[in-house]
Design a protein around this motif. Structure first.
Motif, PDB file in Angstrom:
ATOM      1  N   LYS A   5       0.835  -1.214   0.000  1.00 40.94           N
ATOM      2  CA  LYS A   5       0.000   0.000   0.000  1.00 40.94           C
ATOM      3  C   LYS A   5       0.862   1.254   0.000  1.00 40.94           C
ATOM      4  O   LYS A   5       2.014   1.230   0.417  1.00 40.94           O
ATOM      5  N   LYS A   6       0.230   2.341  -0.429  1.00 42.35           N
ATOM      6  CA  LYS A   6       0.891   3.647  -0.312  1.00 42.35           C
ATOM      7  C   LYS A   6       1.121   3.915   1.176  1.00 42.35           C
ATOM      8  O   LYS A   6       0.231   3.698   1.993  1.00 42.35           O
ATOM      9  N   ASP A 144       4.557   6.012  -2.971  1.00 45.14           N
ATOM     10  CA  ASP A 144       3.305   5.724  -3.661  1.00 45.14           C
ATOM     11  C   ASP A 144       3.627   4.880  -4.893  1.00 45.14           C
ATOM     12  O   ASP A 144       4.089   5.402  -5.910  1.00 45.14           O
ATOM     13  N   LYS A 146       1.591   3.184  -6.830  1.00 40.08           N
ATOM     14  CA  LYS A 146       0.655   3.381  -7.933  1.00 40.08           C
ATOM     15  C   LYS A 146       1.130   4.520  -8.827  1.00 40.08           C
ATOM     16  O   LYS A 146       1.173   4.406 -10.046  1.00 40.08           O
ATOM     17  N   GLN A 147       1.515   5.619  -8.193  1.00 45.60           N
ATOM     18  CA  GLN A 147       1.986   6.793  -8.945  1.00 45.60           C
ATOM     19  C   GLN A 147       3.497   6.689  -9.236  1.00 45.60           C
ATOM     20  O   GLN A 147       4.059   7.596  -9.855  1.00 45.60           O
ATOM     21  N   GLN A 148       4.154   5.666  -8.689  1.00 49.63           N
ATOM     22  CA  GLN A 148       5.615   5.489  -8.808  1.00 49.63           C
ATOM     23  C   GLN A 148       6.353   6.735  -8.350  1.00 49.63           C
ATOM     24  O   GLN A 148       7.178   7.288  -9.066  1.00 49.63           O
ATOM     25  N   LYS A 167       4.765  -4.552 -10.606  1.00 49.65           N
ATOM     26  CA  LYS A 167       4.005  -3.527  -9.903  1.00 49.65           C
ATOM     27  C   LYS A 167       2.608  -4.060  -9.567  1.00 49.65           C
ATOM     28  O   LYS A 167       2.164  -3.986  -8.418  1.00 49.65           O
ATOM     29  N   THR A 168       1.970  -4.632 -10.568  1.00 48.05           N
ATOM     30  CA  THR A 168       0.625  -5.174 -10.344  1.00 48.05           C
ATOM     31  C   THR A 168       0.656  -6.271  -9.287  1.00 48.05           C
ATOM     32  O   THR A 168      -0.190  -6.315  -8.396  1.00 48.05           O
ATOM     33  N   LEU A 171       0.966  -4.649  -5.906  1.00 51.89           N
ATOM     34  CA  LEU A 171      -0.227  -3.898  -5.523  1.00 51.89           C
ATOM     35  C   LEU A 171      -1.393  -4.820  -5.196  1.00 51.89           C
ATOM     36  O   LEU A 171      -2.213  -4.516  -4.341  1.00 51.89           O
ATOM     37  N   GLU A 172      -1.442  -5.947  -5.894  1.00 55.97           N
ATOM     38  CA  GLU A 172      -2.560  -6.863  -5.664  1.00 55.97           C
ATOM     39  C   GLU A 172      -2.192  -8.037  -4.768  1.00 55.97           C
ATOM     40  O   GLU A 172      -3.023  -8.883  -4.458  1.00 55.97           O
TER      41      GLU A 172
END
Ligand code: SF4
Lengths: 203, 466
Positions: A5-6, A144, A146-148, A167-168, A171-172
């Motif tokens: 997570k961020k 972050d 998601k935003q890298q 990345k995916t 994140l998942e």
């Protein structure tokens, strides 16, 4: 696997280069048959005195770094032995993000498999991040994925590169093996072909 | 399009490739030892998954095994548990294991070639960075982490990114007494421990071509010390001759076909590499590391560098820290460094040719009074071969210890270790702080250099010694 997570966290600084996996987790701790419990042994020889007390001059023993989940460190981090105990120890200690100018190959991919994000930055960026930590020990950075983006209270904003697939997965919290097993048909087909063409491999 | 041998092996093993996903590469052979596998089997169990192809696996016990008193139970309870876990896992999944009692037992990267288990053009993995050794056969062989071990066990594939290619060409002829170990150290010295990061190295040139199979293994073994995932040498007659007749090599009816297939795994003439490094074999001298990283290396007739020799502040600091740990001063002659221990063995230099080379130098001589020297064959077959040739007697008469096979003092997990401050001339591959024991000081050298040092009690230039 845990979802990445961020987050905002204290950053610890280990300003050394070529930190090898023998230092990260010494061989006397490799005999465990579990994946957990390695954190207390992280950087053992640098971290502890003979009698087991903490060395006050070792960077990560700095009280301001307590609870850090982000590690900022020098070039070629994680070189040497392929032991995955190194990322296990790092994760178990509490880090989920490592920022450096470069990482050794095997260590780099081992990180992703254990929910750790290794971030590559350039030399100037690393120097700026290190300077901010040194000037303000206990500072918190925000990562972050998601935003890298890395952002700091000192106003540094760094966009970092990352592989879309990894990345995916982070994140998942995806498990690699389940992903690959979706391609079982292709694996079977490959094997059938190999049995035909290179029969000696299957005798 | 022209292709390198790496690209040919890659293409021949690609199972799945799609934009935005990591490609899936098929794995032909999976090697195992007791240290990096237990958590992978634990993962299989938790997820209730079988081993995809038990026949693709060869396992041994090497890291934790004692090199003396093998008939007695292992003292260290955690090592014992690891050994037992390995045996259990192999039994459960019906895997081919050369356990401690097996006559083929030894260090994984020594054992595997002895049985012809790896062939040219294969993809080979092991939870061990020195898997690079098998690149000597023209196989793409590399170390993986334990999660990847689990991935290969369940799927027979790996998610892999394509590497860049580096050609290291060693031209000309090696001078007498110079070995593959010296080439390896000279290469690492030149490119640095991160120089090969992201690359697969192909070793070529007349000096490489003329190496024996065992010497090629020594060279590829240390590709990882230059940061590369794998080292490769194009398969040729030397390779085929070595494999012929071995247990897992193609048998007579398949042999011709197999060789024809193997011959396709050479780089195309004039193909482009991402990087090329050229060395002159004739200029390579016996190498000795002076620091705590394999690239901190110099020729035996040189001086230990001093921090002021480096302009780069990082290298300067590295040099300072290394000298402090190693208990050395800059500008000291390498040949003035006294040593306490000599270790001959490991997957780098634990093969029969290594023992022959060392024995030839110590024959009729005695170990220096300040030195303890141990010879640890890489496997039981190596040990037996040496004994058939009477080499064990040469070592014993010179005052060396002649041990049972294992990784031993290469990484000191089995109790064979340096004590604080002890200095070792070692034929292994890593001189990191504490690698051979806490506070121990390691100098990496060739077997011949180690043998000569055992007699003199310090490093000597074997080019003018006997
Ligand atoms: S001999 Fe040393 S480098 Fe080789 S597998 Fe054993 S511990 Fe690893």
């Amino acid at each position: 696997m845990e979802v990445y997570k961020k987050h905002e966290s204290v950053v610890a600084l280990l300003n050394r280069i070529n930190v090898d996996t023998d230092q990260i987790i010494a061989k006397q701790f490799l005999k465990r048959v579990e994946r957990t419990g390695f954190g207390v042994h992280l950087f053992h020889d640098w971290r502890y005195n003979e009698d087991g007390s903490e060395k006050s001059d070792f960077e990560l023993n700095e009280p301001a770094y307590a609870g850090a989940s982000i590690l900022v460190t020098g070039d070629n981090f994680g070189c040497g032995s392929s032991r995955e105990h190194a990322p296990w120890a790092i994760k178990d200690y509490g880090f989920n993000t490592i920022i450096s100018t470069s990482f050794a190959d095997i260590f780099f991919s081992n990180c992703f498999k254990n929910g750790i994000l290794p971030i590559k930055v350039n030399e100037e960026e690393l120097a700026a991040l290190m300077q901010e930590i040194e000037g303000n020990k206990g500072v918190k950075f925000t990562i972050d994925l998601k935003q890298q983006e890395i952002s700091t209270p000192g106003g540094i904003k760094i966009q970092f590169e990352t592989d879309a697939f990894r990345k995916t997965s982070l994140l998942e919290g995806l498990d690699d093996i389940s992903w690959t097993l979706q391609h079982s048909d292709k694996i079977k087909a490959f094997e059938e072909k190999q049995k035909q063409e290179l029969p000696w491999l299957w005798k | 399009m022209k292709k390198t041998m790496y690209e040919k092996i890659w293409d021949a093993h690609l199972v799945h490739e799609q934009e935005g996903e990591t490609p899936l590469l098929y794995v032909d052979r999976h090697l195992m030892h007791e240290v990096t596998s237990p958590q992978a089997f634990e993962g299989l169990k938790v997820n209730n998954r079988p081993v995809h192809n038990p026949k693709s696996i060869l396992a041994t016990m090497d890291h934790c095994v004692p090199t003396k008193n093998r008939d007695q139970p292992i003292q260290d309870p955690i090592a014992k548990k690891q050994i037992e876990t390995m045996a259990d896992n192999c039994r459960t999944h019906n895997l081919n294991l050369y356990d401690m009692e097996n006559k083929f037992n030894g260090v994984i990267h020594i054992v595997v070639p002895e049985h012809g288990f790896v062939h040219p053009g294969m993809v080979v993995v092991c939870g061990d960075s020195h898997t690079a050794t098998h690149g000597a056969f023209g196989a793409l062989a590399f170390g993986i982490g334990t999660s990847e071990v689990e991935h290969v066990l369940s799927t027979q594939t790996l998610q892999q990114k394509k590497a860049k290619t580096m050609l290291i060409q060693v031209n000309g002829e090696l001078k007498s007494g110079i070995t593959a170990k010296d080439i390896a150290l000279a290469v690492v010295g030149q490119i640095g421990t991160a120089g090969g990061t992201g690359y697969v190295i192909e070793f070529a040139g007349s000096a490489v071509k003329s190496l024996s199979m065992e010497a090629r293994m020594t060279l590829c073994n240390m590709a990882i010390e230059g940061g590369a995932r794998a080292g490769l040498i194009a398969p040729d007659e030397t390779t085929f001759e070595y494999l012929q007749g071995k247990e897992f090599a193609p048998q007579t009816e398949d042999w011709e076909k197999a060789v024809a297939y193997w011959k396709t795994f050479t780089s195309d003439e004039g193909v482009q590499y991402d990087q090329t490094v050229i060395l002159k074999a004739g200029e390579i001298a016996p190498q000795v590391t002076w620091g705590t990283s394999p690239d901190q290396v110099t020729a035996v007739d040189q001086l230990v560098p001093a921090p002021e020799d480096f302009d780069d502040p990082n290298l300067k600091q590295n040099c300072e820290e290394a000298l402090a740990y190693m208990g050395l001063k800059g500008k000291v002659k390498i040949t003035d460094i006294p040593i306490d221990i000599v270790f001959l063995g490991s997957c780098t230099n634990g093969r029969i040719e290594d023992f022959r080379a060392a024995a030839a130098l110590i024959k009729g001589k005695k170990v220096h009074e300040n030195v303890v020297a141990i010879a640890v064959p890489g496997s039981y077959p190596v040990k037996e071969q040496a004994e058939r040739e009477g080499l064990d007697k040469i070592f014993l008469e010179a005052g060396w210890e002649w041990r049972e096979p294992g990784c031993s003092m290469c990484l000191a997990m089995n109790g064979d270790e340096l004590s604080e401050g002890q200095r070792c001339a070692s034929t292994s591959n890593r001189n990191f702080e504490g690698r051979q024991g806490k506070g121990g000081r390691t100098h990496l050298v060739s077997p011949a250099m180690a043998a000569a040092a055992s007699v003199e009690g310090k490093f000597v230039d074997i080019r003018n010694w006997n």
